[in-house]
Design a protein around this motif. Structure first.
Motif, PDB file in Angstrom:
ATOM      1  N   THR B  46       0.816  -1.209   0.000  1.00 47.85           N
ATOM      2  CA  THR B  46       0.000   0.000   0.000  1.00 47.85           C
ATOM      3  C   THR B  46       0.853   1.265   0.000  1.00 47.85           C
ATOM      4  N   HIS B  47       2.138   1.129  -0.233  1.00 45.56           N
ATOM      5  CA  HIS B  47       3.029   2.295  -0.386  1.00 45.56           C
ATOM      6  C   HIS B  47       2.920   3.242   0.784  1.00 45.56           C
ATOM      7  N   GLY B  48       3.081   2.728   1.967  1.00 46.70           N
ATOM      8  CA  GLY B  48       2.967   3.590   3.120  1.00 46.70           C
ATOM      9  C   GLY B  48       1.838   3.110   3.991  1.00 46.70           C
ATOM     10  N   VAL B  49       1.035   4.014   4.455  1.00 47.20           N
ATOM     11  CA  VAL B  49       0.078   3.655   5.482  1.00 47.20           C
ATOM     12  C   VAL B  49      -1.355   3.841   5.021  1.00 47.20           C
ATOM     13  N   LEU B  50      -1.623   3.427   3.825  1.00 50.50           N
ATOM     14  CA  LEU B  50      -2.994   3.462   3.322  1.00 50.50           C
ATOM     15  C   LEU B  50      -3.750   2.260   3.874  1.00 50.50           C
ATOM     16  N   MET B 147       7.732  -4.448  -8.641  1.00 51.68           N
ATOM     17  CA  MET B 147       7.940  -5.298  -7.476  1.00 51.68           C
ATOM     18  C   MET B 147       6.603  -5.811  -6.954  1.00 51.68           C
ATOM     19  N   ASP B 148       5.592  -4.960  -6.991  1.00 50.55           N
ATOM     20  CA  ASP B 148       4.281  -5.373  -6.492  1.00 50.55           C
ATOM     21  C   ASP B 148       3.695  -6.508  -7.323  1.00 50.55           C
ATOM     22  N   VAL B 402      -5.703  -5.433  -6.858  1.00 54.66           N
ATOM     23  CA  VAL B 402      -5.732  -4.219  -6.035  1.00 54.66           C
ATOM     24  C   VAL B 402      -4.314  -3.698  -5.843  1.00 54.66           C
ATOM     25  N   VAL B 403      -3.390  -4.651  -5.612  1.00 50.16           N
ATOM     26  CA  VAL B 403      -1.994  -4.286  -5.403  1.00 50.16           C
ATOM     27  C   VAL B 403      -1.426  -3.608  -6.639  1.00 50.16           C
ATOM     28  N   ALA B 404      -1.720  -4.188  -7.811  1.00 52.15           N
ATOM     29  CA  ALA B 404      -1.210  -3.610  -9.054  1.00 52.15           C
ATOM     30  C   ALA B 404      -1.812  -2.225  -9.297  1.00 52.15           C
ATOM     31  N   ILE B 405      -3.084  -2.070  -8.970  1.00 54.64           N
ATOM     32  CA  ILE B 405      -3.747  -0.789  -9.224  1.00 54.64           C
ATOM     33  C   ILE B 405      -3.177   0.297  -8.321  1.00 54.64           C
ATOM     34  N   ILE B 406      -2.958  -0.038  -7.045  1.00 51.99           N
ATOM     35  CA  ILE B 406      -2.355   0.966  -6.151  1.00 51.99           C
ATOM     36  C   ILE B 406      -0.976   1.344  -6.673  1.00 51.99           C
ATOM     37  N   GLY B 407      -0.210   0.354  -7.106  1.00 50.83           N
ATOM     38  CA  GLY B 407       1.121   0.631  -7.626  1.00 50.83           C
ATOM     39  C   GLY B 407       1.079   1.524  -8.854  1.00 50.83           C
ATOM     40  N   VAL B 412       1.703   8.707  -2.746  1.00 50.59           N
ATOM     41  CA  VAL B 412       2.665   8.873  -1.663  1.00 50.59           C
ATOM     42  C   VAL B 412       1.867   9.370  -0.468  1.00 50.59           C
ATOM     43  N   MET B 413       1.908   8.601   0.615  1.00 53.88           N
ATOM     44  CA  MET B 413       0.988   8.928   1.697  1.00 53.88           C
ATOM     45  C   MET B 413       1.377  10.219   2.419  1.00 53.88           C
ATOM     46  N   GLY B 414       2.657  10.565   2.409  1.00 52.19           N
ATOM     47  CA  GLY B 414       3.061  11.806   3.057  1.00 52.19           C
ATOM     48  C   GLY B 414       2.325  12.996   2.478  1.00 52.19           C
ATOM     49  N   GLU B 415       2.057  12.901   1.198  1.00 48.90           N
ATOM     50  CA  GLU B 415       1.387  13.986   0.511  1.00 48.90           C
ATOM     51  C   GLU B 415      -0.132  13.832   0.599  1.00 48.90           C
ATOM     52  N   ALA B 416      -0.592  12.588   0.521  1.00 46.89           N
ATOM     53  CA  ALA B 416      -2.030  12.359   0.535  1.00 46.89           C
ATOM     54  C   ALA B 416      -2.627  12.706   1.890  1.00 46.89           C
TER      55      ALA B 416
END
Lengths: 173, 418, 164
Positions: B46-50, B147-148, B402-407, B412-416
């Motif tokens: 989830t590329h961070g804390v989503l 990688m995902d 779902v993993v591929a779509i998020i990728g 970037v959660m810092g920004e979101a």
């Protein structure tokens, strides 16, 4: 290891169990990468070919807490996230160690604001506080070596009678 | 307004949002037995804390509710409590994959508000670093996406390229990751000859390397089939949901703020805007790959055209003086003291300034009351808006998609979370 | 015809009874009007073939602290046809914090409005999924209001217990 070259026939070692166990424990610290924000990218960089965390036996990043020894908390922990971090820490089997990577994790850092926990030691124990915002990958490797040194001082029986944490079990229906 | 106190009510509120979603998904051989799956906030993909709450029938996603805020750090509140200069280091940590581009976006907004113009050389340097930032960010996006979906090698290769850019930044401003290189009215220091030489070397060898990465996966059947026609969004929907940046261009809309509302010297640059019509994950991946090549083209032109001259504007009341002059001259010492203690006090007014960041449109809405710190600072972050399409995109796909779509959305959660 | 004239002409023609205050500061157009017309104006600006403000970039609010109308809701919208951006503003008083939601006009406004509610406590009527965006659901305050301290209110957010 260079020793086998000296051998003429089959050989054997004598050592204490403590030394052997400590050596085994410290040479394969499997980190639990609790990547939260910016520091996570530098943590990833420490796994890349240049910094190569595999040299220290820690390239096996396990995303499940059940299989890891050392939790690297990389990034700003907010109040909302703190419950998740604590839960994952509780799920890790003892013996376990924690690296607070970066200024935000150690002390809140530059985030003196309402949602940020001012240091994760308010709700969980920390073994290494790592300075930097974010710390460079070589600095993380240094922290890992410090952890290894700390693990090297443990005795084999140290963690035997520690009670297992009680975890809430979510049941279906 | 209702107040929520007990924890039971809380958990049901997010759950209720999930159950309230109408699902028009029809599956053959439906299991008729729905399951709720919690994904994240601690999840490698989830590329961070989503955090996602998924309603599943078997493995098919019927509905999805993203939950944000696990990295909400209160940027907007902090901006209201600090001077414009103090906020520059904070912009690094917004989209932490391309800190330079954020620095540029922030100082451009402040300069617009205060009416300062940076000298041409500084603007060229800013363009150069934001294009490098675009490459660095896209490299990680490509690597993380591959990688995902299971191709770990590409991740190591793109990270190797990214390290070279970080080395350039290390020479340029002394920090490899969080740079804080720009200043209001210019940049912190001129480009060193070593940095220029390194940039030249980098752009010479880069295309070969990205070709190598692409050769490895573009014809890989597993990779292509996992992304092809997965997470399709039409151009109409993409605009409606507010997509910007590579995600919008992957849906066939030729929209790039560098062209639409040219800033700095982008109107003098010759570059193409890569557009793919399909709107699926593969198209978004191709857009990112092509954009890195266009960025190289832009950097090449910048290096040819870059003029000589000052890198910081001559505006003593608003622009911080050089450190060497502070120690030797009285006037500069006074100005430094005034700017650091009381801020630059832009005139009363409000501006919205947006730039094309690697993730999309990064905008700053600043309201000034003539004081040292902004009265209001709103960050329009592309990642948050792009994530909003997630429930729409994952509907009817498998969990592994779902993993591929998020990728492919590259949040970037810092920004979101801000 | 430049953007200001075009927008003024179009809005005056369509809504003769509404008062519009159209200002131009640093080449940025701002249109201020009463909050009860927001949905009509928004859908007109989006659907008009000459304007086509189809991309809603941002929805936020401003807390003016001591002003009579304490809050203002701000929308930034972009037209891909004209390549230009305008700002819509409406005042909201503390006695009546509700504004009609534009989430049905621009889908992207959904999360932006949730965020505005989370940060300022402005209620958006007819919103499809009205919850807090960032802060935990049990949090009682609105952090971006000017009377909320930067370091927050102690004890308002729970921490997990430290075990020994």
């Amino acid at each position: 290891m260079g020793l086998e070259a000296k051998l003429k026939q089959d050989g054997f070692f004598t050592s204490t169990v403590d030394a052997l166990v400590a050596w085994a424990r410290k040479s394969a610290v499997w980190p639990m990468p609790m990547g939260i924000s910016c520091c996570a990218i530098e943590m990833m960089a420490s796994g890349d070919p240049r910094y190569d965390i595999a040299r220290f036996g820690s390239e096996v990043m396990r995303f499940t807490p059940r299989q890891s020894d050392c939790m690297i908390v990389a990034g700003t922990v907010t109040y909302k996230m703190s419950h998740v971090v604590k839960k994952i820490y509780d799920q890790m089997p003892a013996p376990k160690w924690v690296i607070a990577m970066g200024a935000c994790t150690s002390s809140g850092g530059m985030y003196r604001s309402y949602p940020v926990v001012q240091g994760i030691d308010q709700f969980m124990p920390v073994d290494i506080y790592l300075a930097g915002c974010p710390p460079r990958p070589d600095n993380l490797l240094n922290a890992l070596m410090q952890i290894q040194e700390k693990i090297g001082r443990t005795k084999a029986r140290d963690f035997q009678d520690r009670p297992l944490p009680e975890l809430p079990v979510i049941q279906n229906n | 307004m209702e107040k929520i106190t007990s924890r039971e009510e809380v958990s049901t509120k997010i759950l209720q949002a999930l159950l309230n979603q109408e699902t028009d998904i029809t599956i053959e051989d439906a299991l008729e037995n729905e399951m709720i799956l919690n994904m994240g906030p601690q999840h490698p993909a989830t590329h961070g804390v989503l955090r996602l709450l998924l309603r599943l029938d078997g493995e098919t996603v019927m509905a999805c509710v993203p939950e944000l805020g696990y990295l909400h750090r209160g940027y907007e509140k902090m901006a209201e409590n600090m001077s414009y200069y103090e906020f520059i280091p904070h912009t690094d940590r917004l989209d932490y994959l391309s800190p330079m581009a954020n620095n540029v976006a922030w100082v451009m907004a402040v300069e617009k508000l205060a009416g300062i113009e940076a000298p041409p050389r500084a603007q060229y340097i800013r363009m150069m670093v934001s294009e490098l930032a675009r490459i660095a960010s896209h490299l990680l996006a490509i690597g993380a996406l591959t990688m995902d979906v299971g191709a770990l090698t590409v991740f190591l290769w793109t990270l190797r390229e990214r390290e070279k850019i970080l080395d350039i930044w290390d020479i340029l401003c002394g920090a490899r990751f969080t740079n804080s290189y720009t200043r209001i009215g210019g940049v912190a220091n001129d480009v060193q000859p070593e940095a220029l030489a390194k940039i030249k070397w980098f752009i010479e060898q880069f295309e070969e390397n990205i070709d190598e990465c692409e050769r490895l996966i573009n014809t890989n059947r597993i990779f292509v089939e996992r992304l092809d026609s997965v997470g399709v969004i039409s151009a109409e929907d993409a605009i409606q949901i507010g997509f910007t940046g590579p995600n919008l261009r992957g849906s066939g809309v030729e929209f790039d703020l560098r062209r639409a509302t040219p800033y700095m010297f982008y109107n003098e640059m010759d570059f193409k805007i890569p557009v793919y019509k399909e709107g699926d994950c593969l198209a978004r991946y191709f857009v990112r790959c092509d954009e890195t090549r266009e960025s190289i083209k832009i950097i090449r032109q910048i290096l040819d055209k870059m003029p000589q001259g000052e890198v910081i504007a001559n505006n003593p009341k608003r622009v911080l003086p050089k450190k060497t002059e502070i120690y030797s001259k009285m006037e500069e010492l006074i100005h430094d003291f005034m700017i650091v203690n009381f801020g630059i006090n832009p005139p009363v007014g409000e501006v919205y300034s947006a730039v094309e960041n690697p993730k999309g449109e990064l905008g700053f809405y600043l309201v000034s009351k003539g004081e040292g710190s902004p009265w209001k600072c709103k960050i329009r972050s592309p990642s948050m808006v792009n994530l909003q399409a997630l429930p729409m995109l994952v509907k009817g796909h498998m969990i592994s998609d779902v993993v591929a779509i998020i990728g492919s959305l590259d949040p970037v959660m810092g920004e979101a979370d801000k | 015809m430049d953007l200001k004239e075009l927008v003024t002409y179009k809005l005056k023609e369509k809504f003769p009874e509404v008062e519009f205050d159209i200002t131009d500061y640093k080449e940025q157009l701002a249109v201020t009007f009463d909050k009860k017309n927001i949905v009509n104006v928004a859908s007109f600006l989006k659907d008009d073939p000459d304007l086509q403000f189809k991309l809603c970039e941002d929805v936020t609010a401003i807390d003016w602290a001591r002003r009579k109308n304490r809050f203002a809701v701000v929308y930034h919208i972009f037209s891909l046809k004209l390549n230009s951006r305008i700002r819509l503003k409406s005042d909201v008083d503390e006695s009546d914090l509700s504004v009609d939601s534009v989430a049905f006009v621009w889908k992207t406004a959904d999360w932006h409005e949730r965020e505005t509610y989370d940060m300022y406590g402005i209620i958006f009527n007819n919103h499809p999924d009205f919850r807090r965006m960032y802060m935990p659901e049990e949090f009682e305050y609105y952090p971006l209001r000017k009377d909320f301290p930067l370091m927050g209110i102690p004890g308002s957010l729970p921490l997990p217990k430290k075990d020994e």
